[in-house]
Scaffold this motif. Structure first.
Motif, PDB file in Angstrom:
ATOM      1  N   GLY A 158      45.994  42.183  39.081  1.00  0.00           N
ATOM      2  CA  GLY A 158      46.191  42.643  40.449  1.00  0.00           C
ATOM      3  C   GLY A 158      45.632  44.026  40.695  1.00  0.00           C
ATOM      4  O   GLY A 158      45.594  44.494  41.837  1.00  0.00           O
ATOM      5  N   ALA A 159      45.168  44.696  39.622  1.00  0.00           N
ATOM      6  CA  ALA A 159      44.665  46.056  39.803  1.00  0.00           C
ATOM      7  C   ALA A 159      43.385  46.065  40.641  1.00  0.00           C
ATOM      8  O   ALA A 159      43.244  46.872  41.575  1.00  0.00           O
ATOM      9  CB  ALA A 159      44.422  46.706  38.441  1.00  0.00           C
ATOM     10  N   VAL A 160      42.463  45.159  40.322  1.00  0.00           N
ATOM     11  CA  VAL A 160      41.204  45.134  41.080  1.00  0.00           C
ATOM     12  C   VAL A 160      41.489  44.798  42.544  1.00  0.00           C
ATOM     13  O   VAL A 160      41.016  45.484  43.466  1.00  0.00           O
ATOM     14  CB  VAL A 160      40.214  44.103  40.472  1.00  0.00           C
ATOM     15  N   ARG A 175      34.744  41.401  47.357  1.00  0.00           N
ATOM     16  CA  ARG A 175      34.751  41.802  45.949  1.00  0.00           C
ATOM     17  C   ARG A 175      33.345  42.243  45.566  1.00  0.00           C
ATOM     18  O   ARG A 175      32.387  41.483  45.716  1.00  0.00           O
ATOM     19  CB  ARG A 175      35.193  40.602  45.100  1.00  0.00           C
ATOM     20  N   ASN A 212      48.479  45.307  31.236  1.00  0.00           N
ATOM     21  CA  ASN A 212      47.255  44.879  31.908  1.00  0.00           C
ATOM     22  C   ASN A 212      46.104  45.215  30.979  1.00  0.00           C
ATOM     23  O   ASN A 212      46.267  45.964  30.012  1.00  0.00           O
ATOM     24  CB  ASN A 212      47.099  45.583  33.260  1.00  0.00           C
ATOM     25  N   ASP A 261      40.842  48.109  32.150  1.00  0.00           N
ATOM     26  CA  ASP A 261      39.564  47.737  32.777  1.00  0.00           C
ATOM     27  C   ASP A 261      38.535  48.865  32.799  1.00  0.00           C
ATOM     28  O   ASP A 261      37.366  48.625  33.033  1.00  0.00           O
ATOM     29  CB  ASP A 261      39.816  47.258  34.221  1.00  0.00           C
TER      30      ASP A 261
END
Ligand code: GLU
Length: 410
Positions: A69-71, A83, A152, A155
């Motif tokens: 859910g971070a992106v 995106r 998570n 990234d």
């Protein structure tokens, strides 16, 4: 001594109702659930998971959460409606969004009396022996403290899950890392269907399958959501990976009311991917197969007996000699006083450190080295007896329907 506290022996969950019997559960939630299909962090959904996890904890279960859910949240915060394709932009979005993710999990879970911790990992961390041990002991320490780790992918430094997985693989790797009994992957689908339910009206929900069955991959192909990266194929592959460590997986809809509590009560929801190899045997086989020996330690007779007959961990006091040049987390052979290999395992101290602490009680480790990683030189869970390794191999052969190799065969 987190490794010791967290790694106590547990009966493996049965394949009949794995979540009901599971003592340690990893729950993975994907981007579309966490961000309400990209509309922004769904604090209400996160709060509902917190409430359910608090119930599970009250029943004595240990729980960890792997959350994407971070992106998606980062895109929202940056005002991006599409995106991006550039990897560095996606990574930047993840870094922005992770702030929100941590914030909402922290406050939503606290409202249900749960303390949380942020853990960012990469696949490489779990492939590297030293980092593997560090990640494992930190997570076990958090569980022993009653904290719920919210995990998570990191990234910023890797792009594995951004490219392929939406954290499904990470969920499986974490489940194996901490010897979970069950992995629950919550998604926006009801489970695995025989075909894509959005295109084929005859598609049927599969309630129970064997993880790793190649036919499942064909059924899963093509089903995916636009927000997350995963789709169903990565869940099927994650279930296969979890099963290689003896972990059962459930893929179920995160929008199902009280899904976690009902699964824990034994209700069949979604698709259960049964792991056929028992957890302990799977871990021991993995240890035996995947380790390149970097050195050896020789034991006195008492320590060798405690290891083989007593089922104990290896303490520095029982070691009489060290050979080779190894680092913390590497694999070493464990030999009896005659030099015969009786076991192998992942060692908690380097060869130089082991030479300093051998023949000494664990209570002196800190005074000798200036720090203490663990009281054990090699923890029982990170050790496989040569004879146990053969037992596990035989059990695997029997399960796969083949007979044991006859003596005399190569
Ligand atoms: N770890 C990423 C996240 O939490 C993966 C999901 C994605 O690429 O959208 O957002």
């Amino acid at each position: 001594m987190p490794e010791k506290r967290g790694a106590r022996r547990r009966a493996a969950a049965s394949a009949e109702a794995p979540v009901r019997e599971a003592r340690r559960v990893v729950v993975k939630v994907g981007s579309s659930l966490v961000t309400n299909d990209g509309r922004g962090l769904d604090a209400d959904a996160i709060s509902q998971w917190g409430r359910q996890l608090a119930e599970l904890r009250a029943l004595g279960r240990e729980v960890l959460m792997v959350s994407s859910g971070a992106v998606a949240e980062g895109m929202k915060r940056l005002g991006w409606t599409r995106r991006p394709h550039a990897m560095d932009e996606l990574q930047a979005a993840a870094a922005v969004g992770q702030m929100g993710l941590a914030q909402v999990y922290e406050s939503a879970f606290r409202a249900h009396g749960l303390q949380t911790a942020q853990v960012l990992l990469t696949h490489e961390d779990l492939a590297d022996r030293k980092r593997y041990l560090n990640a494992r002991s930190t997570l076990l320490a958090l569980l022993a403290l009653g904290v719920v780790p919210i995990i998570n992918e990191n990234d910023t430094v890797v792009t594995d899950e951004i490219k392929f997985g939406d954290n499904d693989t990470l969920g499986a790797l974490v489940a194996n890392l901490i010897d979970a009994d069950a992995l629950i992957i919550l998604t926006d689908q009801a489970g695995l269907f025989t075909a894509d339910p959005r295109r084929d009206p005859d598609a049927r929900l599969l309630e129970r399958v064997v993880a790793g069955d190649p036919a499942l991959e064909a059924m899963a192909g093509g089903v995916g959501s636009s927000i997350g990266r995963g789709g169903m194929i990565t869940k099927v592959l994650a279930a296969r990976r979890a099963a290689s460590g003896g972990v059962h997986t459930v893929v179920a809809s995160g929008r199902e009311r009280d899904v976690l509590v009902r699964l824990a009560a034994g209700e069949a929801i979604g698709t259960l991917f049964v792991a056929q190899t028992p957890r302990l045997a799977a871990r021991k086989t993995w240890l035996a197969d995947h380790l390149q020996l970097r050195g050896a330690v020789r034991l006195d007779a008492g320590a060798a007996r405690a290891l083989v007959a007593g089922g104990r961990s290896l303490l520095p006091i029982g070691v009489t000699a060290v050979s080779g040049d190894f680092s913390r987390g590497e694999a070493v052979a464990i030999c009896d006083p005659e030099g015969t290999e009786i076991a192998r395992g992942l060692i908690n101290y380097s060869s130089a450190e082991t030479r300093l602490i051998m023949r000494r009680p664990s209570s002196e480790i800190e005074a000798i080295l200036g720090f203490m990683e663990h009281p054990e030189l090699i923890h029982r869970d990170n050790l496989v007896l040569r004879q146990q390794d053969q037992i596990a191999a035989k059990a695997d052969l029997a399960r796969s329907g083949r007979s044991s190799p006859r003596s005399g065969r190569p």
